[in-house]
Write a protein that holds these residues in place. Sequence first.
Motif, PDB file in Angstrom:
ATOM      1  N   GLN A 166      -0.453   2.002   1.979  1.00  0.00           N
ATOM      2  CA  GLN A 166       0.701   3.057   1.608  1.00  0.00           C
ATOM      3  C   GLN A 166       1.765   2.784   2.401  1.00  0.00           C
ATOM      4  OE1 GLN A 166       1.020   4.700  -1.072  1.00  0.00           O
ATOM      5  NE2 GLN A 166       2.253   6.415  -0.407  1.00  0.00           N
ATOM      6  N   ILE A 169       4.375   0.223   1.382  1.00  0.00           N
ATOM      7  CA  ILE A 169       4.936   0.686   0.451  1.00  0.00           C
ATOM      8  C   ILE A 169       6.089   1.653   0.749  1.00  0.00           C
ATOM      9  CG2 ILE A 169       4.834   1.755  -1.813  1.00  0.00           C
ATOM     10  CD1 ILE A 169       4.075  -1.135  -1.825  1.00  0.00           C
ATOM     11  N   VAL A 170       5.802   2.643   1.346  1.00  0.00           N
ATOM     12  CA  VAL A 170       6.498   3.568   1.887  1.00  0.00           C
ATOM     13  C   VAL A 170       7.808   3.021   2.667  1.00  0.00           C
ATOM     14  CG1 VAL A 170       6.937   5.723   3.075  1.00  0.00           C
ATOM     15  CG2 VAL A 170       5.144   5.533   1.450  1.00  0.00           C
ATOM     16  N   HIS A 171       7.263   2.029   3.621  1.00  0.00           N
ATOM     17  CA  HIS A 171       8.386   1.614   4.257  1.00  0.00           C
ATOM     18  C   HIS A 171       9.450   0.715   3.521  1.00  0.00           C
ATOM     19  CE1 HIS A 171      10.242  -0.463   7.895  1.00  0.00           C
ATOM     20  NE2 HIS A 171       9.964  -1.561   7.443  1.00  0.00           N
ATOM     21  N   LEU A 172       9.020  -0.063   2.617  1.00  0.00           N
ATOM     22  CA  LEU A 172       9.666  -0.774   1.654  1.00  0.00           C
ATOM     23  C   LEU A 172      10.788  -0.062   0.908  1.00  0.00           C
ATOM     24  CD1 LEU A 172       7.266  -3.402   0.733  1.00  0.00           C
ATOM     25  CD2 LEU A 172       9.090  -3.975   2.484  1.00  0.00           C
ATOM     26  N   THR A 173      10.236   1.174   0.399  1.00  0.00           N
ATOM     27  CA  THR A 173      10.924   2.013  -0.499  1.00  0.00           C
ATOM     28  C   THR A 173      11.862   3.112   0.204  1.00  0.00           C
ATOM     29  OG1 THR A 173       9.182   3.428  -0.680  1.00  0.00           O
ATOM     30  CG2 THR A 173       9.289   1.575  -2.344  1.00  0.00           C
ATOM     31  N   GLY A 174      11.434   3.148   1.547  1.00  0.00           N
ATOM     32  CA  GLY A 174      12.430   4.004   2.303  1.00  0.00           C
ATOM     33  C   GLY A 174      11.923   5.328   1.901  1.00  0.00           C
ATOM     34  N   GLY A 175      10.902   5.604   1.773  1.00  0.00           N
ATOM     35  CA  GLY A 175      10.295   6.964   1.460  1.00  0.00           C
ATOM     36  C   GLY A 175      10.024   7.861   2.640  1.00  0.00           C
ATOM     37  N   THR A 229       5.914   0.434 -11.936  1.00  0.00           N
ATOM     38  CA  THR A 229       6.851   1.402 -12.867  1.00  0.00           C
ATOM     39  C   THR A 229       7.322   2.498 -12.480  1.00  0.00           C
ATOM     40  OG1 THR A 229       5.146   2.035 -14.371  1.00  0.00           O
ATOM     41  CG2 THR A 229       5.933  -0.093 -14.998  1.00  0.00           C
ATOM     42  N   GLY A 230       6.456   3.385 -11.448  1.00  0.00           N
ATOM     43  CA  GLY A 230       6.742   4.496 -11.000  1.00  0.00           C
ATOM     44  C   GLY A 230       6.492   5.695 -11.974  1.00  0.00           C
TER      45      GLY A 230
END
Length: 269
Positions: A166, A169-175, A229-230
């Motif tokens: 997690q 993924i958060v780092h890659l998506t900038g969340g 797909t989110g």
Amino acid sequence: MGATLEGGARSTEPPSWGKLAPEFTRAAPYRVYHHSMPETAYRPPTWSMMPPVIKNLLIINALVFFAQFVLSGTAGTPIFGPIERWFALWPIDSPDVVRTQYGDMAWPHFWPWQLVTMAFLHGGIGHIFMNMFILWMFGMRIENTWGSRRFLTYYFACVIGASLAQLAIVHLTGGLYPTLGASGGVLGVLLAFGMMYPEEPIYLYFLFPIKAKWLVVGLAALDLYAGVTGTQAGVANFAHLGGMVTGFLMIQFWRGKLPFGPRRERPVY
């Protein structure tokens, strides 16, 4: 056949297969030899509907959820309570201040213990109930089979694997959002059940039977699809997959199926 008593008498007991333990009696000056059970003798396995690790995980999760409810919104912010601010899983690169609809807010930061503590926090009654029910239903059998120590190691390895996935993924998506819930560890336990008992029928909604192996494959496929797909906003699909992948690798390691690690396959896995 029988053991000989001092004084010339004969015992009617069957011959011993183990050590002979001498013992004196007041009734007669005879030395009587009793049969002793060898230390390696078979003992029936014990089975518990509430093995210790499962029981303690349920209790701790319930207590933490109650604390979340009591302390929510008391940390100077209308969004996160103190438990979520310190123990939910926050992104590694969180900024110090974030502008929100409530104004500029000091944003929580990542701490190493959050890799584990996030699995004791939940977002609502339905969230914690479903996770704890699945953990008990499938984890009970796994812990009874493996033993508590191995089960505890496996569960928290899946939790940490879910947290690392997690964070990536958060780092890659900038969340900037936090993650909480035991789902990564719980789905790791479900995967273990599917690998150990692949043909075992599981009744979806207590009505529709499906083999354990296909249930695991189906859930993994749905998580992968939803994550790419989110289509499931607010659900940490890649954390679920991280827990399952970690569990798969651990079981294969114990089975000796990886290029490194033990080479002998353990029959219980």
